[in-house]
Design a protein around this motif. Structure first.
Motif, mmCIF file in Angstrom:
data_model
loop_
_atom_site.group_PDB
_atom_site.id
_atom_site.type_symbol
_atom_site.label_atom_id
_atom_site.label_comp_id
_atom_site.label_asym_id
_atom_site.label_seq_id
_atom_site.Cartn_x
_atom_site.Cartn_y
_atom_site.Cartn_z
ATOM 1 N N ALA A 184 0.866 -1.353 0.114
ATOM 2 C CA ALA A 184 0.205 -0.112 0.046
ATOM 3 C C ALA A 184 0.824 1.324 0.126
ATOM 4 O O ALA A 184 2.018 1.420 0.800
ATOM 5 N N VAL A 185 0.516 2.358 -0.737
ATOM 6 C CA VAL A 185 1.280 3.549 -0.893
ATOM 7 C C VAL A 185 0.531 4.598 -1.025
ATOM 8 O O VAL A 185 -0.673 4.596 -1.271
ATOM 9 N N GLY A 186 1.028 5.806 -0.387
ATOM 10 C CA GLY A 186 0.217 7.053 -0.675
ATOM 11 C C GLY A 186 1.004 7.577 -1.971
ATOM 12 O O GLY A 186 2.050 7.437 -2.244
ATOM 13 N N ASP A 233 -4.124 6.455 -1.144
ATOM 14 C CA ASP A 233 -4.670 7.734 -0.321
ATOM 15 C C ASP A 233 -3.603 8.720 -1.250
ATOM 16 O O ASP A 233 -2.614 8.309 -1.945
ATOM 17 N N ASP A 271 -1.609 10.904 0.745
ATOM 18 C CA ASP A 271 -0.937 11.134 1.808
ATOM 19 C C ASP A 271 -1.549 12.316 2.350
ATOM 20 O O ASP A 271 -2.838 12.339 2.778
#
Ligand SMILES: CSC[C@H]1O[C@H](OP(=O)(O)O)[C@H](O)[C@@H]1O
Ligand SMILES: Nc1ncnc2[nH]cnc12
Length: 290
Positions: free
Chosen positions: A88-90, A212, A214
């Motif tokens: 998962a990453v922003g 997202d 961030d």
């Protein structure tokens, strides 16, 4: 004996692979301690693969607590040559929107307390890391995503992943700083993994799933765990479809990778004079060179 040539490390939201059959759960001990959880060995598309939940199946380990060395060593001990990470990453760019997938080709290290080498204790090695991701494996991942035609998902080939320490998410000032550096996504786990995989001569690439924006985006709320998990649950099915297709492609056409000989010109200590204990701990990595 090779148990599986393909390994999968599942991050936040991807704690198991539903399509695995003929499952064997293996507790692996390594000279670097225990991995995050048991390794799950199973068959996918007719090929044996090894799956590990990065934070444990109950998500009990923080990024700073992850036993990265044990995780990578355990994969190596099963014979893994291609290591696929799902994370998962922003997003740090407007065009990479939640649910999109990014295949990063660069990293920026903003971690502070991670052990990201197997070496030391009398044996020194400096791997080349200018290209930290295996481009052949990254290409297989990207081709698989493109050909699956996943609903709502745009693929971004290449990009820079900022690896931060966590566990708190970034401040707005940090998020804007990383954007000014041209970075694409942010997470807390992939860089130590990529370094250790390279030292262990495994091809490594990551499928980064955007959850997202961030905290930099004026039109979106700052990231929260609820937001991350909500979007990941939507994407967990897609992630497993991608992995299935990647495994099929890799087993049909396993690509050549420079990563598979990464230590050839990296070890600077003459191994005949190196301490026996260090050689023993690293025997799995060094045996080709002893
Ligand atoms: C649950 S949000 C933050 C958490 O999610 C990412 O984990 P992973 O890379 O294992 O999917 C991020 O790196 C943080 O560890
Ligand atoms: N915004 C973010 N920062 C760090 N890690 C993340 N994982 C998912 N979203 C993240």
């Amino acid at each position: 004996m090779t148990v599986a040539k393909i390994g999968i490390i599942g991050g936040s939201g991807l704690y198991q692979m539903e399509a695995l059959t003929d499952i064997e759960e293996r507790q692996v001990e390594t000279p670097f301690g225990k991995p995050s959880d048991a390794l799950i060995i199973g068959t996918l598309e007719g090929t044996r693969v090894a799956f590990l939940a990065r934070h444990g199946r109950g998500h009990t380990l923080m990024p700073s607590e992850l036993p990265f060395r044990a995780n990578i060593y355990a994969m190596k001990s099963l014979g893994v040559e291609y290591l696929i990470s799902a994370s998962a990453v922003g997003s740090l760019k407007a065009e990479a929107k939640p649910l999109d997938m990014v295949i990063p080709d660069q990293f920026i290290d903003r971690t502070r307390s991670r052990v990201s080498t197997f070496f030391g204790n009398g044996i020194v090695a400096h791997i080349s890391f200018g290209d930290p991701v295996c481009q052949q494996l990254a290409g297989v991942l990207a081709d698989a995503i493109e050909n699956l035609d996943l609903p709502e998902v745009t693929l971004h080939r290449g990009g820079t992943y900022v690896c931060m320490e966590g566990p708190a998410f970034s401040t707005k000032a940090e998020s804007h700083l990383y954007r000014s550096w041209g970075a694409t996504v942010i997470g807390m786990t992939n860089l130590p993994e990529a370094k250790l995989a390279r030292e262990a001569e495994m091809a490594y690439a990551t499928m980064a799933m955007v959850t997202d924006y961030d905290c930099w985006h004026p039109d979106h709320d700052s990231v929260s765990v609820e937001m991350v998990i909500g979007n990941l649950q939507k994407n967990a099915v897609n992630a497993q479809r991608v992995i299935q297709s990647v495994v099929q492609r890799l087993s049909q056409h396993p690509p050549e990778s420079d990563a598979h000989s990464a230590l050839k010109y990296a070890i600077i200590t003459p191994l005949d004079k190196a301490p026996a204990e260090a050689k023993e701990d690293l025997s799995l990595l060094l045996k080709k060179y002893l």
